[in-house]
Design a protein around this motif. Structure first.
Motif, PDB file in Angstrom:
ATOM      1  N   ALA A   1       0.655  -1.308   0.254  1.00 39.58           N
ATOM      2  CA  ALA A   1      -0.182  -0.192   0.093  1.00 39.58           C
ATOM      3  C   ALA A   1       1.028   1.081   0.245  1.00 39.58           C
ATOM      4  O   ALA A   1       1.941   1.233   0.449  1.00 39.58           O
ATOM      5  CB  ALA A   1      -0.741  -0.037   1.345  1.00 39.58           C
ATOM      6  N   PRO A   2       0.902   2.091  -0.939  1.00 36.29           N
ATOM      7  CA  PRO A   2       1.493   3.308  -0.313  1.00 36.29           C
ATOM      8  C   PRO A   2       1.588   3.777   0.907  1.00 36.29           C
ATOM      9  O   PRO A   2       0.667   3.405   1.574  1.00 36.29           O
ATOM     10  CB  PRO A   2       0.408   4.647  -1.295  1.00 36.29           C
ATOM     11  N   ARG A   3       2.829   4.685   0.979  1.00 36.47           N
ATOM     12  CA  ARG A   3       3.417   4.989   1.996  1.00 36.47           C
ATOM     13  C   ARG A   3       3.981   6.706   2.277  1.00 36.47           C
ATOM     14  O   ARG A   3       4.404   6.906   0.760  1.00 36.47           O
ATOM     15  CB  ARG A   3       4.157   3.997   2.695  1.00 36.47           C
ATOM     16  N   PHE A   4       4.134   7.269   2.859  1.00 42.47           N
ATOM     17  CA  PHE A   4       4.399   8.889   3.292  1.00 42.47           C
ATOM     18  C   PHE A   4       3.631   9.924   2.167  1.00 42.47           C
ATOM     19  O   PHE A   4       2.436   8.814   1.858  1.00 42.47           O
ATOM     20  CB  PHE A   4       5.543   8.550   2.482  1.00 42.47           C
ATOM     21  N   ALA A   5       3.671  11.215   2.252  1.00 44.41           N
ATOM     22  CA  ALA A   5       3.139  11.808   1.139  1.00 44.41           C
ATOM     23  C   ALA A   5       3.509  11.077   0.139  1.00 44.41           C
ATOM     24  O   ALA A   5       3.110  12.463  -0.719  1.00 44.41           O
ATOM     25  CB  ALA A   5       3.815  13.179   1.436  1.00 44.41           C
ATOM     26  N   TYR A   6       4.514  10.642  -0.145  1.00 42.75           N
ATOM     27  CA  TYR A   6       4.624   9.861  -1.986  1.00 42.75           C
ATOM     28  C   TYR A   6       4.577   8.919  -1.801  1.00 42.75           C
ATOM     29  O   TYR A   6       4.980   8.462  -2.475  1.00 42.75           O
ATOM     30  CB  TYR A   6       5.979  10.569  -1.931  1.00 42.75           C
ATOM     31  N   PRO A   7       3.361   8.836  -2.191  1.00 46.98           N
ATOM     32  CA  PRO A   7       2.415   7.652  -2.170  1.00 46.98           C
ATOM     33  C   PRO A   7       2.932   7.075  -3.519  1.00 46.98           C
ATOM     34  O   PRO A   7       3.383   5.391  -3.914  1.00 46.98           O
ATOM     35  CB  PRO A   7       1.477   7.593  -2.814  1.00 46.98           C
TER      36      PRO A   7
ATOM     37  N   ARG B   1       0.920  -6.914  19.180  1.00 46.92           N
ATOM     38  CA  ARG B   1       1.189  -6.682  20.758  1.00 46.92           C
ATOM     39  C   ARG B   1       2.456  -6.786  20.233  1.00 46.92           C
ATOM     40  O   ARG B   1       3.620  -6.641  21.971  1.00 46.92           O
ATOM     41  CB  ARG B   1       0.580  -6.785  21.267  1.00 46.92           C
ATOM     42  N   SER B   2       3.465  -6.140  19.494  1.00 45.24           N
ATOM     43  CA  SER B   2       4.619  -5.926  19.729  1.00 45.24           C
ATOM     44  C   SER B   2       5.053  -5.091  19.559  1.00 45.24           C
ATOM     45  O   SER B   2       5.035  -3.515  18.925  1.00 45.24           O
ATOM     46  CB  SER B   2       5.214  -6.876  18.547  1.00 45.24           C
ATOM     47  N   GLU B   3       6.279  -4.555  20.485  1.00 50.67           N
ATOM     48  CA  GLU B   3       7.054  -3.000  20.144  1.00 50.67           C
ATOM     49  C   GLU B   3       8.214  -3.407  18.895  1.00 50.67           C
ATOM     50  O   GLU B   3       8.567  -1.936  18.406  1.00 50.67           O
ATOM     51  CB  GLU B   3       8.009  -2.692  21.314  1.00 50.67           C
ATOM     52  N   LEU B   4       8.030  -4.305  18.780  1.00 50.69           N
ATOM     53  CA  LEU B   4       9.700  -4.405  16.950  1.00 50.69           C
ATOM     54  C   LEU B   4       7.835  -4.538  15.624  1.00 50.69           C
ATOM     55  O   LEU B   4       7.823  -5.009  15.827  1.00 50.69           O
ATOM     56  CB  LEU B   4      10.280  -5.839  17.440  1.00 50.69           C
ATOM     57  N   ALA B   5       8.779  -4.078  14.930  1.00 42.67           N
ATOM     58  CA  ALA B   5       7.686  -3.929  13.677  1.00 42.67           C
ATOM     59  C   ALA B   5       8.673  -4.503  12.527  1.00 42.67           C
ATOM     60  O   ALA B   5      10.304  -3.735  12.507  1.00 42.67           O
ATOM     61  CB  ALA B   5       6.805  -2.228  13.747  1.00 42.67           C
ATOM     62  N   GLY B   6       8.254  -5.177  10.953  1.00 38.84           N
ATOM     63  CA  GLY B   6       8.970  -4.767   9.930  1.00 38.84           C
ATOM     64  C   GLY B   6       7.910  -5.304   9.243  1.00 38.84           C
ATOM     65  O   GLY B   6       7.310  -5.549   9.297  1.00 38.84           O
ATOM     66  N   GLY B   7       8.760  -4.660   8.177  1.00 39.89           N
ATOM     67  CA  GLY B   7       7.997  -5.383   6.460  1.00 39.89           C
ATOM     68  C   GLY B   7       9.151  -4.545   5.703  1.00 39.89           C
ATOM     69  O   GLY B   7       9.854  -5.096   5.806  1.00 39.89           O
ATOM     70  N   PHE B   8       8.079  -5.061   4.202  1.00 41.33           N
ATOM     71  CA  PHE B   8       9.180  -4.487   3.195  1.00 41.33           C
ATOM     72  C   PHE B   8       8.581  -3.287   2.490  1.00 41.33           C
ATOM     73  O   PHE B   8       7.338  -2.781   2.465  1.00 41.33           O
ATOM     74  CB  PHE B   8       8.812  -5.457   1.912  1.00 41.33           C
ATOM     75  N   ALA B   9       9.334  -3.214   1.378  1.00 45.04           N
ATOM     76  CA  ALA B   9       9.132  -1.373   1.014  1.00 45.04           C
ATOM     77  C   ALA B   9       9.582  -1.609  -0.218  1.00 45.04           C
ATOM     78  O   ALA B   9      10.782  -1.799  -0.654  1.00 45.04           O
ATOM     79  CB  ALA B   9       9.516  -0.089   1.960  1.00 45.04           C
ATOM     80  N   ARG B  10       8.770  -0.902  -0.710  1.00 41.65           N
ATOM     81  CA  ARG B  10       8.998  -0.803  -2.651  1.00 41.65           C
ATOM     82  C   ARG B  10       9.100   0.473  -2.720  1.00 41.65           C
ATOM     83  O   ARG B  10       8.722   1.306  -2.557  1.00 41.65           O
ATOM     84  CB  ARG B  10       8.421  -1.166  -3.404  1.00 41.65           C
ATOM     85  N   PHE B  11      10.556   1.242  -3.511  1.00 47.56           N
ATOM     86  CA  PHE B  11      11.110   1.990  -3.929  1.00 47.56           C
ATOM     87  C   PHE B  11      10.788   2.412  -4.823  1.00 47.56           C
ATOM     88  O   PHE B  11      12.013   1.549  -5.906  1.00 47.56           O
ATOM     89  CB  PHE B  11      11.745   2.818  -3.051  1.00 47.56           C
ATOM     90  N   ARG B  12      10.243   3.230  -5.500  1.00 43.95           N
ATOM     91  CA  ARG B  12      10.849   3.825  -6.990  1.00 43.95           C
ATOM     92  C   ARG B  12      11.013   5.312  -8.086  1.00 43.95           C
ATOM     93  O   ARG B  12      10.317   6.110  -7.219  1.00 43.95           O
ATOM     94  CB  ARG B  12       9.169   3.423  -8.129  1.00 43.95           C
ATOM     95  N   ALA B  13      11.605   5.626  -7.872  1.00 41.30           N
ATOM     96  CA  ALA B  13      11.817   6.642  -8.680  1.00 41.30           C
ATOM     97  C   ALA B  13      11.967   7.634  -7.219  1.00 41.30           C
ATOM     98  O   ALA B  13      10.678   8.608  -7.257  1.00 41.30           O
ATOM     99  CB  ALA B  13      11.163   7.571  -9.446  1.00 41.30           C
ATOM    100  N   ALA B  14      12.266   7.523  -6.538  1.00 40.68           N
ATOM    101  CA  ALA B  14      12.014   8.189  -5.174  1.00 40.68           C
ATOM    102  C   ALA B  14      13.167   8.538  -4.418  1.00 40.68           C
ATOM    103  O   ALA B  14      14.577   9.183  -4.561  1.00 40.68           O
ATOM    104  CB  ALA B  14      11.623   6.544  -3.436  1.00 40.68           C
ATOM    105  N   GLU B  15      12.558   9.723  -4.100  1.00 39.87           N
ATOM    106  CA  GLU B  15      13.311  11.119  -2.824  1.00 39.87           C
ATOM    107  C   GLU B  15      12.926  10.964  -2.195  1.00 39.87           C
ATOM    108  O   GLU B  15      12.319  12.530  -2.234  1.00 39.87           O
ATOM    109  CB  GLU B  15      13.571  12.338  -4.212  1.00 39.87           C
TER     110      GLU B  15
END
Length: 122
Positions: free
Chosen positions: A20-26, A40-54
């Motif tokens: 799903a889109p993230r940040f102010a730059y979907p 209910r964990s204080e540790l988070a993790g996942g995947f992020a896909r960046f395209r032409a990102a700044e």
């Protein structure tokens, strides 16, 4: 399970994940979380896909980024950290950054998972 118990162990199959889109730059970043507050964990993790990102950001949590595909860089006040497949980048909380990538897939892990709700950004 009580509301304070963590969820049981499980496998998250990459093929079954929905980004799903993230940040102010979907158009530049999509993410899918595989563990975090819902567990209910204080540790988070996942995947992020960046395209032409700044993407400018200030890291509000300790973060570890593992590059899986492509080239990924993070500009910090100390300089540019560039990483390729199987390289990692460590970012301590409070670091101002700009995430940059033409086309990259990363795995991220961060703590605390509750950073957004603590700042009213959930």
């Amino acid at each position: 399970m009580t509301s304070t118990e963590k969820t049981p162990p499980r496998v998250a199959r990459f093929a079954d994940l929905s980004f799903a889109p993230r940040f102010a730059y979907p158009e530049m970043c999509e993410v899918t979380e595989v563990a975090g507050l819902a567990d209910r964990s204080e540790l988070a993790g996942g995947f992020a896909r960046f395209r032409a990102a700044e993407i400018p950001w200030q890291v509000r949590y300790d973060e570890l980024i593992l590059v899986l595909e492509g080239q990924f860089s993070v500009e910090t006040p100390e300089g540019v950290l560039s990483a390729g497949p199987r390289d990692t980048i460590w970012l301590p909380a409070g670091t101002p950054v700009t995430y940059r990538a033409e086309d990259a897939l990363v795995f991220y892990s961060l703590q605390p998972a509750s950073w957004a709700s603590a700042e009213g950004e959930a």
